[in-house]
Design a protein around this motif. Structure first.
Motif, PDB file in Angstrom:
ATOM      1  N   ARG A  67      69.632  52.107  35.697  1.00 41.71           N
ATOM      2  CA  ARG A  67      69.876  52.409  37.107  1.00 41.71           C
ATOM      3  C   ARG A  67      71.342  52.252  37.423  1.00 41.71           C
ATOM      4  N   ASP A  68      71.758  53.008  38.416  1.00 39.78           N
ATOM      5  CA  ASP A  68      73.111  52.900  38.949  1.00 39.78           C
ATOM      6  C   ASP A  68      72.958  52.649  40.439  1.00 39.78           C
ATOM      7  N   ASN A  69      73.069  51.411  40.826  1.00 34.37           N
ATOM      8  CA  ASN A  69      72.837  51.059  42.231  1.00 34.37           C
ATOM      9  C   ASN A  69      73.902  51.646  43.153  1.00 34.37           C
ATOM     10  N   ALA A  70      75.075  51.904  42.646  1.00 32.56           N
ATOM     11  CA  ALA A  70      76.116  52.520  43.468  1.00 32.56           C
ATOM     12  C   ALA A  70      75.777  53.969  43.802  1.00 32.56           C
ATOM     13  N   LYS A  71      74.969  54.580  42.939  1.00 25.14           N
ATOM     14  CA  LYS A  71      74.583  55.976  43.151  1.00 25.14           C
ATOM     15  C   LYS A  71      73.146  56.114  43.634  1.00 25.14           C
ATOM     16  N   ASN A  72      72.478  54.990  43.865  1.00 25.70           N
ATOM     17  CA  ASN A  72      71.078  55.019  44.311  1.00 25.70           C
ATOM     18  C   ASN A  72      70.209  55.857  43.371  1.00 25.70           C
ATOM     19  N   THR A  73      70.432  55.694  42.092  1.00 24.81           N
ATOM     20  CA  THR A  73      69.746  56.543  41.118  1.00 24.81           C
ATOM     21  C   THR A  73      69.196  55.716  39.963  1.00 24.81           C
ATOM     22  N   VAL A  74      68.012  56.089  39.530  1.00 28.22           N
ATOM     23  CA  VAL A  74      67.410  55.515  38.332  1.00 28.22           C
ATOM     24  C   VAL A  74      67.231  56.644  37.323  1.00 28.22           C
ATOM     25  N   TYR A  75      67.385  56.293  36.058  1.00 28.09           N
ATOM     26  CA  TYR A  75      67.333  57.285  34.987  1.00 28.09           C
ATOM     27  C   TYR A  75      66.251  56.933  33.975  1.00 28.09           C
ATOM     28  N   LEU A  76      65.786  57.966  33.285  1.00 27.03           N
ATOM     29  CA  LEU A  76      64.906  57.750  32.144  1.00 27.03           C
ATOM     30  C   LEU A  76      65.414  58.636  31.015  1.00 27.03           C
ATOM     31  N   GLN A  77      66.051  58.018  30.048  1.00 24.95           N
ATOM     32  CA  GLN A  77      66.504  58.730  28.863  1.00 24.95           C
ATOM     33  C   GLN A  77      65.365  58.790  27.872  1.00 24.95           C
ATOM     34  N   MET A  78      64.992  59.985  27.486  1.00 23.33           N
ATOM     35  CA  MET A  78      63.850  60.182  26.615  1.00 23.33           C
ATOM     36  C   MET A  78      64.323  60.839  25.319  1.00 23.33           C
ATOM     37  N   ASN A  79      64.166  60.153  24.225  1.00 22.29           N
ATOM     38  CA  ASN A  79      64.568  60.656  22.915  1.00 22.29           C
ATOM     39  C   ASN A  79      63.342  60.811  22.019  1.00 22.29           C
ATOM     40  N   SER A  80      63.515  61.564  20.954  1.00 18.54           N
ATOM     41  CA  SER A  80      62.439  61.764  19.974  1.00 18.54           C
ATOM     42  C   SER A  80      61.135  62.153  20.664  1.00 18.54           C
ATOM     43  N   LEU A  81      61.226  63.108  21.539  1.00 13.36           N
ATOM     44  CA  LEU A  81      60.058  63.497  22.332  1.00 13.36           C
ATOM     45  C   LEU A  81      58.968  64.082  21.456  1.00 13.36           C
ATOM     46  N   LYS A  82      57.744  63.821  21.874  1.00  9.33           N
ATOM     47  CA  LYS A  82      56.556  64.276  21.165  1.00  9.33           C
ATOM     48  C   LYS A  82      55.709  65.147  22.091  1.00  9.33           C
ATOM     49  N   PRO A  83      54.865  65.993  21.537  1.00  8.40           N
ATOM     50  CA  PRO A  83      53.985  66.806  22.396  1.00  8.40           C
ATOM     51  C   PRO A  83      53.141  65.953  23.337  1.00  8.40           C
ATOM     52  N   GLU A  84      52.767  64.765  22.904  1.00  9.43           N
ATOM     53  CA  GLU A  84      51.947  63.907  23.760  1.00  9.43           C
ATOM     54  C   GLU A  84      52.735  63.303  24.918  1.00  9.43           C
ATOM     55  N   ASP A  85      54.035  63.520  24.962  1.00 10.27           N
ATOM     56  CA  ASP A  85      54.829  63.098  26.108  1.00 10.27           C
ATOM     57  C   ASP A  85      54.774  64.123  27.238  1.00 10.27           C
ATOM     58  N   THR A  86      54.155  65.254  26.989  1.00 13.89           N
ATOM     59  CA  THR A  86      54.035  66.290  28.011  1.00 13.89           C
ATOM     60  C   THR A  86      53.277  65.762  29.211  1.00 13.89           C
ATOM     61  N   ALA A  87      53.889  65.859  30.388  1.00 10.55           N
ATOM     62  CA  ALA A  87      53.293  65.325  31.608  1.00 10.55           C
ATOM     63  C   ALA A  87      54.220  65.625  32.779  1.00 10.55           C
ATOM     64  N   ILE A  88      53.704  65.361  33.960  1.00 11.30           N
ATOM     65  CA  ILE A  88      54.566  65.288  35.136  1.00 11.30           C
ATOM     66  C   ILE A  88      55.051  63.844  35.232  1.00 11.30           C
ATOM     67  N   TYR A  89      56.350  63.695  35.348  1.00 12.24           N
ATOM     68  CA  TYR A  89      56.956  62.365  35.420  1.00 12.24           C
ATOM     69  C   TYR A  89      57.339  62.062  36.864  1.00 12.24           C
ATOM     70  N   TYR A  90      56.931  60.884  37.302  1.00  9.96           N
ATOM     71  CA  TYR A  90      57.177  60.443  38.661  1.00  9.96           C
ATOM     72  C   TYR A  90      58.024  59.169  38.658  1.00  9.96           C
ATOM     73  N   CYS A  91      58.966  59.091  39.572  1.00 14.43           N
ATOM     74  CA  CYS A  91      59.602  57.802  39.794  1.00 14.43           C
ATOM     75  C   CYS A  91      58.967  57.174  41.029  1.00 14.43           C
ATOM     76  N   ALA A  92      59.014  55.859  41.066  1.00 10.56           N
ATOM     77  CA  ALA A  92      58.389  55.117  42.146  1.00 10.56           C
ATOM     78  C   ALA A  92      59.238  53.902  42.482  1.00 10.56           C
ATOM     79  N   LEU A  93      59.092  53.459  43.715  1.00  6.62           N
ATOM     80  CA  LEU A  93      59.890  52.354  44.236  1.00  6.62           C
ATOM     81  C   LEU A  93      58.970  51.274  44.769  1.00  6.62           C
TER      82      LEU A  93
END
Length: 123
Positions: A72-98
């Motif tokens: 997260r970068d609190n100065a930018k009010n942003t959270v990140y998700l870096q996803m590497n080595s992706l697999k077919p089973e990672d297929t989905a709708i991704y949601y962020c939540a607070l």
């Protein structure tokens, strides 16, 4: 009222990488726990990762541990998700939540949700 807007989803081949972003409105972003969840077709929404208010505490689902990184970068009010080595089973709708309280993996405990961003990984 807080608004969350995810971005960065897409279609890619297995083994690739993506970085999701979630921008939050408001001036107190640093006071909130942030989480990422995902929902595949026909499945329930599942926990992916969370990060504490300061960023010092992170936790991952076993299925993504070692491949995904939440930050997260609190100065930018942003959270990140870096996803590497992706697999077919990672297929989905991704949601962020607070969440206005301490970290949790339980979706029902989060107060605000984004609209989601689609990630599709082909084999």
């Amino acid at each position: 009222q807080v608004q969350l807007v995810e971005s960065g989803g897409g279609l890619l081949q297995a083994g690739g990488s993506l970085r999701l972003s979630c921008a939050a409105s408001g001036r107190t972003f640093s006071r909130y726990t942030m989480g990422w969840f995902r929902q595949a077709p026909g499945k329930e929404r599942e926990f992916v990762a969370y990060i504490s208010m300061s960023g010092g505490n992170t936790y991952y689902a076993d299925s993504v541990k070692g491949r995904f990184t939440i930050s997260r970068d609190n100065a930018k009010n942003t959270v990140y998700l870096q996803m590497n080595s992706l697999k077919p089973e990672d297929t989905a709708i991704y949601y962020c939540a607070l969440r206005r309280l301490v970290v949790t993996t339980l979706a029902r405990e989060y107060d605000y949700w984004g609209q989601g961003t689609q990630v599709t990984v082909s084999s």
